[in-house]
Scaffold this motif. Structure first.
Motif, PDB file in Angstrom:
ATOM      1  N   VAL A 318       0.874  -1.190   0.000  1.00  0.00           N
ATOM      2  CA  VAL A 318       0.000   0.000   0.000  1.00  0.00           C
ATOM      3  C   VAL A 318       0.908   1.236   0.000  1.00  0.00           C
ATOM      4  N   GLN A 319       0.692   2.137  -0.968  1.00  0.00           N
ATOM      5  CA  GLN A 319       1.531   3.350  -1.080  1.00  0.00           C
ATOM      6  C   GLN A 319       0.916   4.479  -0.242  1.00  0.00           C
ATOM      7  N   TYR A 320       1.742   5.072   0.642  1.00  0.00           N
ATOM      8  CA  TYR A 320       1.295   6.216   1.457  1.00  0.00           C
ATOM      9  C   TYR A 320       1.851   7.504   0.849  1.00  0.00           C
ATOM     10  N   ILE A 321       0.969   8.474   0.570  1.00  0.00           N
ATOM     11  CA  ILE A 321       1.388   9.715  -0.095  1.00  0.00           C
ATOM     12  C   ILE A 321       1.025  10.932   0.747  1.00  0.00           C
ATOM     13  N   ASN A 322       2.005  11.792   0.975  1.00  0.00           N
ATOM     14  CA  ASN A 322       1.841  13.011   1.774  1.00  0.00           C
ATOM     15  C   ASN A 322       1.647  14.205   0.849  1.00  0.00           C
ATOM     16  N   ASP A 323       0.423  14.723   0.816  1.00  0.00           N
ATOM     17  CA  ASP A 323       0.117  15.912   0.014  1.00  0.00           C
ATOM     18  C   ASP A 323      -0.444  16.995   0.935  1.00  0.00           C
ATOM     19  N   SER A 324       0.210  17.137   2.097  1.00  0.00           N
ATOM     20  CA  SER A 324      -0.283  18.076   3.117  1.00  0.00           C
ATOM     21  C   SER A 324      -0.344  19.507   2.601  1.00  0.00           C
ATOM     22  N   VAL A 344      -7.687   5.528  -0.252  1.00  0.00           N
ATOM     23  CA  VAL A 344      -8.250   5.976   1.031  1.00  0.00           C
ATOM     24  C   VAL A 344      -7.766   7.407   1.222  1.00  0.00           C
ATOM     25  N   TRP A 345      -8.723   8.324   1.300  1.00  0.00           N
ATOM     26  CA  TRP A 345      -8.398   9.761   1.269  1.00  0.00           C
ATOM     27  C   TRP A 345      -8.575  10.379   2.650  1.00  0.00           C
ATOM     28  N   ILE A 346      -7.491  10.956   3.172  1.00  0.00           N
ATOM     29  CA  ILE A 346      -7.553  11.686   4.447  1.00  0.00           C
ATOM     30  C   ILE A 346      -7.721  13.167   4.130  1.00  0.00           C
ATOM     31  N   VAL A 347      -8.819  13.764   4.620  1.00  0.00           N
ATOM     32  CA  VAL A 347      -9.189  15.127   4.213  1.00  0.00           C
ATOM     33  C   VAL A 347      -9.698  15.905   5.422  1.00  0.00           C
ATOM     34  N   GLY A 348      -9.588  17.230   5.369  1.00  0.00           N
ATOM     35  CA  GLY A 348     -10.213  18.063   6.403  1.00  0.00           C
ATOM     36  C   GLY A 348      -9.245  19.017   7.076  1.00  0.00           C
ATOM     37  N   GLY A 349      -9.814  19.959   7.838  1.00  0.00           N
ATOM     38  CA  GLY A 349      -9.045  21.005   8.510  1.00  0.00           C
ATOM     39  C   GLY A 349      -9.882  22.257   8.558  1.00  0.00           C
ATOM     40  N   VAL A 350      -9.247  23.401   8.443  1.00  0.00           N
ATOM     41  CA  VAL A 350      -9.989  24.662   8.444  1.00  0.00           C
ATOM     42  C   VAL A 350     -10.415  24.976   7.015  1.00  0.00           C
ATOM     43  N   ASP A 351     -11.725  25.009   6.822  1.00  0.00           N
ATOM     44  CA  ASP A 351     -12.304  25.213   5.500  1.00  0.00           C
ATOM     45  C   ASP A 351     -12.264  26.695   5.144  1.00  0.00           C
ATOM     46  N   LYS A 352     -11.794  27.021   3.926  1.00  0.00           N
ATOM     47  CA  LYS A 352     -11.711  28.438   3.518  1.00  0.00           C
ATOM     48  C   LYS A 352     -12.842  28.791   2.558  1.00  0.00           C
ATOM     49  N   GLY A 353     -14.043  28.255   2.815  1.00  0.00           N
ATOM     50  CA  GLY A 353     -15.153  28.497   1.891  1.00  0.00           C
ATOM     51  C   GLY A 353     -15.118  27.528   0.722  1.00  0.00           C
ATOM     52  N   ASN A 354     -14.743  26.252   1.005  1.00  0.00           N
ATOM     53  CA  ASN A 354     -14.556  25.265  -0.064  1.00  0.00           C
ATOM     54  C   ASN A 354     -15.866  24.840  -0.718  1.00  0.00           C
ATOM     55  N   ASP A 355     -15.799  24.606  -2.025  1.00  0.00           N
ATOM     56  CA  ASP A 355     -16.897  23.980  -2.754  1.00  0.00           C
ATOM     57  C   ASP A 355     -16.401  22.606  -3.199  1.00  0.00           C
ATOM     58  N   TYR A 356     -16.914  21.552  -2.529  1.00  0.00           N
ATOM     59  CA  TYR A 356     -16.393  20.205  -2.788  1.00  0.00           C
ATOM     60  C   TYR A 356     -16.988  19.558  -4.043  1.00  0.00           C
ATOM     61  N   ASN A 357     -17.966  20.238  -4.675  1.00  0.00           N
ATOM     62  CA  ASN A 357     -18.637  19.635  -5.830  1.00  0.00           C
ATOM     63  C   ASN A 357     -17.676  19.278  -6.953  1.00  0.00           C
ATOM     64  N   LEU A 407      -8.375   0.073   6.437  1.00  0.00           N
ATOM     65  CA  LEU A 407      -9.336   0.148   5.332  1.00  0.00           C
ATOM     66  C   LEU A 407      -8.722  -0.210   3.970  1.00  0.00           C
ATOM     67  N   THR A 408      -7.407  -0.478   3.955  1.00  0.00           N
ATOM     68  CA  THR A 408      -6.756  -0.730   2.654  1.00  0.00           C
ATOM     69  C   THR A 408      -6.536  -2.211   2.400  1.00  0.00           C
ATOM     70  N   GLU A 409      -6.401  -2.526   1.117  1.00  0.00           N
ATOM     71  CA  GLU A 409      -5.975  -3.867   0.685  1.00  0.00           C
ATOM     72  C   GLU A 409      -4.725  -3.679  -0.171  1.00  0.00           C
ATOM     73  N   LYS A 410      -4.070  -4.778  -0.491  1.00  0.00           N
ATOM     74  CA  LYS A 410      -2.871  -4.701  -1.340  1.00  0.00           C
ATOM     75  C   LYS A 410      -3.176  -3.933  -2.621  1.00  0.00           C
ATOM     76  N   GLY A 411      -2.240  -3.062  -3.017  1.00  0.00           N
ATOM     77  CA  GLY A 411      -2.398  -2.332  -4.271  1.00  0.00           C
ATOM     78  C   GLY A 411      -3.119  -0.993  -4.120  1.00  0.00           C
ATOM     79  N   ASP A 412      -3.635  -0.716  -2.901  1.00  0.00           N
ATOM     80  CA  ASP A 412      -4.325   0.567  -2.677  1.00  0.00           C
ATOM     81  C   ASP A 412      -3.330   1.688  -2.393  1.00  0.00           C
ATOM     82  N   THR A 413      -3.871   2.910  -2.319  1.00  0.00           N
ATOM     83  CA  THR A 413      -3.072   4.085  -1.940  1.00  0.00           C
ATOM     84  C   THR A 413      -3.754   4.805  -0.777  1.00  0.00           C
TER      85      THR A 413
END
Length: 443
Positions: A318-324, A344-357, A407-413
């Motif tokens: 499983v590849q772990y990627i830091n895009d902080s 598997v996406w780790i997301v969140g923090g202080v929102d600056k008026g985000n539009d997630y659409n 939450l990951t299986e082999k081959g996930d990120t």
């Protein structure tokens, strides 16, 4: 002449050093605490300072004020200065007149750090005597005081550009524009766009503006405004007679009747957005007359930027990627777009008026689970609650990474790409990225 500096961080201390050297009576005032190493510098240089307060009598008697980019125009002390007609400048504006170096200024909502680092890498590898500063690295003013560089590559935020009057880069780059920091621009996107274009306002016919020709906001602005600078566009979709573009997996650049081509597979950076960063930085190298061989070598050995799609480790395949460094939706869009495996996406923090659409189709296609890492995750849950199979809330990085592993299986990120500022749970995006890397190493 009395120079008052608001903010005792890197830009403030650098300006104080340069101001002292140029004969100003300098005073530094910080509403928060000043770091110990900066205090030592002020004491050694016999510069007056205060912390945890702004003493009005000592500030409103300034002839000139440099405010750190983090202090908004709306803050009470800045309002009082402006009412009194005292000029309030950015560090860049203050320092520029004291150097004859060629200045390359780079701004944009995303990609500016990578483009700045790559342009610097291209020039430095070619043996140029070049400094790196602005939003990253050592303060520009401090370098002007201590070094004698022939050129500077400066990463410039919209906040720094808000405080310029005469500042003029010889080469300006606008990497792209997407809604960000709208809280500082009365929630008006056009104010933020105008702020970015201040980078070209003083340019002449002898200067250059390199820009993303695929960007709607930039195209609209150029339709209705003028700049004297020579325009150098770059594009992923158009074939350009002047500028840079990608065709048949080749980067092709034509500037001032000079051609440069390179196979994209030999460029160290990956992903569509990075091809744009590479075209922008290579355009700078061409304008600075760097040899083609040097450009090719530098593009193929560039290491990338920490906290920007940085591959941390592979654990159990499983590849772990830091895009902080993705502190807005547009940056996260690029990150998700470059994922080729279930994520598997780790997301969140202080929102600056985000539009997630705008992330919706990518999330549907690529994301198997979302881990919300923030104090208030309501908007993210509302946006994606029905889109992914699994959604979890955590309040610290260790839990986020351990949950991701489950939450990951082999081959996930596992991708940390928060799309938000970090100040609810972390000191800054670097702290957030470093905690992620440490948590991954602890698995």
């Amino acid at each position: 002449m009395r120079l008052v500096i608001l903010g005792g961080g890197e830009s403030g201390i650098g300006t104080a050093i340069l101001g002292k050297k140029k004969g100003f009576d300098v005073f530094v005032s910080d509403f928060g605490k000043i770091k110990e190493n900066y205090k030592e510098v002020l004491i050694i240089n016999e510069i007056a300072w205060e912390e945890e307060k702004h003493t009005e009598d000592l500030i409103l008697n300034g002839d000139l004020v440099m405010k750190s980019p983090g202090i908004p125009e709306k803050s009470p002390i800045v309002k009082k200065l402006l009412e009194k007609g005292i000029p309030v400048l950015s560090e860049i504006e203050f320092a520029a007149p004291y150097t004859n170096a060629t200045i390359i200024g780079i701004t944009g909502s995303n990609g500016k750090t990578t483009t700045t680092m790559l342009a610097y890498h291209l020039l430095k590898s070619a043996g140029l005597n070049v400094g790196l500063g602005g939003n990253i690295g050592k303060s520009f003013a401090w370098q002007v005081a201590d070094n004698d560089y022939d050129s500077y590559v400066l990463e410039l935020s919209s906040f720094q550009l808000d405080g310029i009057v005469n500042f003029k880069p010889h080469i300006a780059i606008i990497t792209n524009i997407s809604p960000d920091h709208l809280d500082r621009y009365d929630y008006k996107y056009e104010n933020y766009i105008d702020s970015k274009f201040r980078i070209t306002m003083n340019q002449t016919e002898d200067d250059y503006l390199i820009y993303d020709a695929d960007d709607e906001a930039i195209a609209e602005w150029l339709k209705t405004h003028t700049t004297k600078a020579k325009l150098i566009p770059f594009s992923l979709t158009k074939t350009l007679s002047e500028g840079a573009y990608i065709k048949n997996n080749k980067m092709e650049i034509s500037i001032n009747q000079e051609e440069f081509t390179m196979d994209t597979e030999h460029i160290a950076l990956e992903g569509k957005h990075n091809m744009k960063n590479a075209m922008a930085a290579t355009s700078v190298a061409k304008l600075m007359q760097i040899r083609k061989l040097t450009i090719r070598e530098s593009l193929s050995n560039f290491q990338g930027v920490e906290h920007r799609l940085e591959k941390v480790l592979k654990i159990q395949n499983v590849q772990y990627i830091n895009d902080s460094k993705a502190t807005n939706v547009n940056a996260t869009f690029f990150a998700l777009d470059s994922m080729n495996t279930p994520t598997v996406w780790i997301v969140g923090g202080v929102d600056k008026g985000n539009d997630y659409n705008e992330l919706m189709s990518l999330v549907r296609e690529k994301v198997k689970a979302i881990i919300c890492l923030g104090v208030d995750n309501k908007k993210i849950i509302d946006a994606f609650g029905n889109v992914v199979d699994m959604m979890v809330e955590v309040d610290n990085m260790n839990d986020a990474v351990r949950m991701a592993q489950r939450l990951t299986e082999k081959g996930d990120t596992v991708l940390l790409s928060p799309a938000c500022a970090s100040f609810d749970l972390f000191e800054n995006y670097e702290d957030r990225g470093n905690q992620f890397k440490q948590a991954v190493k602890n698995l």
